[in-house]
Design a protein around this motif. Structure first.
Motif, mmCIF file in Angstrom:
data_model
loop_
_atom_site.group_PDB
_atom_site.id
_atom_site.type_symbol
_atom_site.label_atom_id
_atom_site.label_comp_id
_atom_site.label_asym_id
_atom_site.label_seq_id
_atom_site.Cartn_x
_atom_site.Cartn_y
_atom_site.Cartn_z
ATOM 1 N N THR A 118 -12.189 -1.416 0.265
ATOM 2 C CA THR A 118 -11.988 -1.041 1.669
ATOM 3 C C THR A 118 -10.970 0.089 1.790
ATOM 4 N N PHE A 119 -9.849 -0.042 1.114
ATOM 5 C CA PHE A 119 -8.773 0.952 1.199
ATOM 6 C C PHE A 119 -9.257 2.313 0.724
ATOM 7 N N GLU A 120 -10.034 2.338 -0.350
ATOM 8 C CA GLU A 120 -10.533 3.611 -0.882
ATOM 9 C C GLU A 120 -11.418 4.334 0.132
ATOM 10 N N GLU B 233 -5.741 8.968 7.677
ATOM 11 C CA GLU B 233 -4.917 8.650 8.843
ATOM 12 C C GLU B 233 -4.817 7.141 9.078
ATOM 13 N N VAL B 234 -5.821 6.393 8.625
ATOM 14 C CA VAL B 234 -5.767 4.929 8.745
ATOM 15 C C VAL B 234 -4.921 4.343 7.607
ATOM 16 N N ARG B 235 -5.067 4.892 6.416
ATOM 17 C CA ARG B 235 -4.287 4.403 5.270
ATOM 18 C C ARG B 235 -2.784 4.479 5.542
ATOM 19 N N ARG C 256 -10.308 -7.450 -4.712
ATOM 20 C CA ARG C 256 -11.272 -6.397 -5.049
ATOM 21 C C ARG C 256 -11.871 -5.787 -3.778
ATOM 22 N N GLN C 257 -12.141 -6.628 -2.797
ATOM 23 C CA GLN C 257 -12.685 -6.127 -1.534
ATOM 24 C C GLN C 257 -11.675 -5.228 -0.833
ATOM 25 N N ALA C 258 -10.410 -5.639 -0.859
ATOM 26 C CA ALA C 258 -9.379 -4.825 -0.222
ATOM 27 C C ALA C 258 -9.254 -3.466 -0.899
#
Length: 328
Positions: A33-35, A40-42, A28-30
């Motif tokens: 974080t991803f959202e 450019e980081v994704r 859930r944390q990931a």
């Protein structure tokens, strides 16, 4: 596959099988974080892997999803985790009166639990965090509960209602572990025994009868306190005069909870039969401590159906207006 959807589905499946809460929380944390990461980081594997909140396992899931595949770990869990059980009674359930958030010993926020309840198709969901005596579960003081109530009710809307409630501890003398005036402000009060579970039957019976006779109690939670499986080991049921306790429940209009957690299976089948004969109402509840555990209602519905509990006597099959008229 959308990486966030993959991460959240994995978290939900881990929660349903009651795996380590830390594993589910990591996914859930990931997802959160991803959202929040810039595009450019994704799309940069090196920078993505270096992002705080993205671990080796979650990174692998994200990359496989970004490459157009269903992640291997998700495929594995879909095959391993028992799917939701379909029953006639499960389709009739309209809500759930027992669930926890990270205000006590749950793993996620009020908003996340509300979203999960909406996704389940619930008409209503009660948030019932613990009361102050249960310190190990970060039980809510009167001040914290007053702070929580408006935040819970703010999540209602668009045909869904989040109910403000509590799972209040039944103290040794049968008193309730919260300010009586504050209990009157809540939509739902679940009363449960969490301490001195091995009391002799006579004082335990008096303790439970006193609690269900309180005018603010709506549901008697996991009445025997037993554990029959799971990581916490097993625990025998408390001893009490079930006929006397359930007669008091029926007299006071208090529903006997059919707790849907497979490790509880509480009440046992023979006690459900006694409660039926006493004329009790019932509430099929998830006792969820994470969003993916809301789906455990299927276990409780299956047990109730097998025991012959009529849907009309299960308060969680009622519409919201009728339910609130009863709780009031």
């Amino acid at each position: 596959m959308d990486p966030v959807a993959a991460l959240l589905e994995i978290a939900s499946l881990l929660e349903r099988e009651r795996a380590s809460r830390y594993r589910a929380k990591a996914f859930r944390q990931a997802a959160a974080t991803f959202e929040e990461l810039p595009e450019e980081v994704r799309t940069d594997p090196t920078r993505l892997r270096a992002s705080r909140g993205i671990g080796e396992s979650t990174f692998a899931v994200i990359r496989q999803a970004q490459n157009g595949a269903v992640p291997d770990y998700l495929v594995e869990l879909r095959g391993d985790v028992e799917p939701e059980r379909v029953s006639e009674l499960r389709r009739k359930l309209r809500g759930d009166l027992h669930a926890h958030t990270d205000w006590s010993d749950g793993t996620t926020s009020i908003a996340v639990m509300a979203a999960a309840a909406r996704a389940q198709g619930h008409e209503y969901q009660a948030i019932t965090d613990h009361s102050p005596r249960l310190r190990v579960a970060r039980g809510l003081s009167a001040e914290r509960l007053r702070e929580q109530i408006p935040l819970v009710r703010a999540e209602s809307g668009d045909g869904f209602t989040l109910l403000a409630g509590i799972e209040v501890d039944i103290l040794e003398d049968g008193a309730l572990d919260q300010d009586p005036d504050l209990l009157a402000e809540l939509d739902v009060v679940v009363a449960s025994v969490h301490s001195k579970l091995r009391m002799d039957a006579r004082p335990m019976t008096a303790r439970m009868i006193a609690a269900v006779s309180h005018p603010r109690v709506n549901v008697l939670g996991h009445c025997t306190g037993r554990l029959v499986e799971g990581d916490r080991g097993t625990r025998p049921p408390s001893a009490f005069d079930a006929a006397a306790v359930f007669a008091a429940c029926a007299e006071n209009g208090v529903a006997v909870e059919i707790n849907s957690r497979p490790e509880r299976q509480d009440p046992p089948d023979e006690l459900i039969a006694i409660a039926l004969a006493a004329g009790c109402l019932f509430s099929i509840d998830s006792d969820a401590h994470a969003p993916g555990q809301l789906s455990l209602l299927d276990h409780g519905a299956e047990r109730a159906e097998r025991a012959g509990v009529p849907a009309a006597r299960i308060v969680t099959t009622w519409g919201l207006e009728r339910l609130l008229a009863w709780t009031e």
